[in-house]
Design a protein around this motif. Structure first.
Motif, PDB file in Angstrom:
ATOM      1  N   LYS A  87       0.773  -1.255  -0.012  1.00  0.00           N
ATOM      2  CA  LYS A  87       0.020   0.166  -0.002  1.00  0.00           C
ATOM      3  C   LYS A  87       0.821   1.188   0.166  1.00  0.00           C
ATOM      4  O   LYS A  87       2.066   1.186   0.805  1.00  0.00           O
ATOM      5  N   ASN A 126      -4.923  -7.118  -2.886  1.00  0.00           N
ATOM      6  CA  ASN A 126      -5.302  -6.577  -1.496  1.00  0.00           C
ATOM      7  C   ASN A 126      -6.289  -5.435  -1.882  1.00  0.00           C
ATOM      8  O   ASN A 126      -6.259  -4.548  -2.426  1.00  0.00           O
ATOM      9  N   ASN A 184       4.741   0.423  -4.663  1.00  0.00           N
ATOM     10  CA  ASN A 184       4.389  -0.995  -5.361  1.00  0.00           C
ATOM     11  C   ASN A 184       4.740  -0.845  -6.967  1.00  0.00           C
ATOM     12  O   ASN A 184       4.563  -0.310  -7.684  1.00  0.00           O
ATOM     13  N   ASN A 192      -6.373  -1.810  -1.508  1.00  0.00           N
ATOM     14  CA  ASN A 192      -5.305  -1.148  -2.089  1.00  0.00           C
ATOM     15  C   ASN A 192      -5.829  -0.038  -3.438  1.00  0.00           C
ATOM     16  O   ASN A 192      -6.644  -0.845  -4.134  1.00  0.00           O
TER      17      ASN A 192
END
Length: 386
Positions: free
Chosen positions: A208, A354, A328, A357
């Motif tokens: 994140k 996720n 990321n 995210n």
């Protein structure tokens, strides 16, 4: 009577049908199917496919050149050219692609790039696919340096830039290059995810990122002016594309030319898209398209796309290792300038790992920097081989 009937048959398109025209008409119909049924970049593939269909209809003469006559030192038109021949002059003279960039600039928010200048590096890394494919095209022995440069720019995932550079360096390859560029742009959601997953771990895809800071209006107004000056001084041939991109963005951000902004991002870009698509598709005739070189262009194009995607991801991974920031790696894949589709792919792949995210705004930084990067790359190649 029989001779009249035979003359009529000779003047129909059926009489002029050849195997190559039949194949190209089928290819055009396939592109229409992909655009309409599968939803692959329909705003671009529909006019391109129909232009391809029109130019391969025997006897239609839509791309016929005008017949000129010189008499008493005066040039007169004996027979006008076909409709699409005149529309194509917008590509041949390098007019349509910069006008597309004007509209793109008016629709683009450079805020994510301004808020996170590091994303400019990811957009630059994605241009590696252009130069690697250029080298591959040269080494294949099938293409000249000018042709290789036009093929390599497919890796920028920017159709107007590919058309602009091809019209300058290798206009005879404009049809195959444009079809390859726009086809691969439409296939971004299919091409990129396997590469993204192969080069990243589950933990990396779930990273994140911190929320981006708010960017002031003053920064957004200054940005297009500074970029235009700096890029044009470093790479003068890129001034046409970058200048129009930044002018459109200034329309958007300055807040005092709402009518110009609205025209640039709606009416103007829609009209130019129609003209550009039809005239580009009309260059895809059987004689120019059905060659070994075309297959090589399609193959090199997807290599360019894949290498550009991988380069952005790998640089993001490296930045993640060398800094204390949580980056990321998926946002690196958005460095190819298929705006905003590549950024959306980063968001979709990240959320699968996720669900909380939200990478879209982070991915837009590399995405919009990729637009600038592809224009600069085109300028570099044009200065070297133009």
């Amino acid at each position: 009577m029989l001779s009249a009937i035979f003359d009529f048959i000779q003047n129909t398109g059926f009489y002029g049908m050849t195997l190559s025209t039949i194949i190209m008409i089928l290819v055009a119909c396939l592109l229409v199917y992909l655009a309409v049924v599968k939803g692959f970049e329909p705003l671009l593939l529909v006019p391109i496919a129909f232009g391809m269909l029109l130019t391969n209809l025997p006897m239609a003469g839509l791309m016929a050149k005008p017949v000129m006559e010189i008499k008493d030192n005066l040039v007169t038109t004996v027979q006008p050219g076909g409709l699409i021949y005149y529309l194509f002059q917008g590509n041949h003279l390098g007019i349509f692609p910069p006008l597309i960039f004007l509209g793109v600039g008016a629709m683009t928010d450079f805020g994510p790039l301004i808020a996170n200048p590091r994303s400019l590096l990811l957009g630059a890394a994605a241009q590696f696919g252009i130069f690697m494919t250029f080298a591959g095209a040269i080494l294949s022995g099938l293409f000249t340096a000018q042709e290789a440069a036009s093929i390599g720019i497919i890796g920028g995932a920017d159709g107007p830039t590919a058309i602009f550079l091809s019209s300058k360096l290798s206009p005879h390859l404009l049809g195959p290059i444009a079809v390859a560029a726009y086809s691969y742009m439409a296939l971004v959601p299919i091409i990129q995810p396997p590469i993204m997953k192969f080069l990243t771990t589950k933990e990396e895809r779930a990273i994140k990122m911190e929320q981006l800071r708010n960017v002031s209006k003053k920064e957004k107004i200054i940005f297009p002016i500074i970029v235009t000056i700096v890029v044009s001084l470093i790479v003068p041939p890129a001034a046409t594309l970058v200048g129009m991109l930044m002018l459109g963005n200034l329309f958007r951000e300055c807040g005092v030319v709402g009518r110009l902004e609205d025209t640039a991002k709606n009416a103007l870009i829609n009209i130019i898209t129609i003209f550009l698509g039809i005239s580009v598709g009309a260059k895809a005739t059987g004689e120019e398209f059905l060659r070994v070189e075309t297959l090589a262009i399609l193959g090199l194009g997807i290599v360019a796309f894949g290498v550009g995607t991988a380069a952005g991801i790998l640089l993001a991974k490296l930045m993640n290792k060398l800094t204390n920031l949580d980056i990321n790696p998926l946002i690196g894949s958005a460095g190819v300038s298929a705006v905003p589709m590549a950024a959306r792919v980063s968001q979709v792949v990240g959320q699968k790992e996720n669900p909380s995210n939200f990478l879209l705004m982070h991915a837009m930084g590399p995405n919009v920097s990729g637009v600038i990067g592809s224009a600069v790359s085109a300028g570099v190649l044009l200065s070297l081989f133009g």
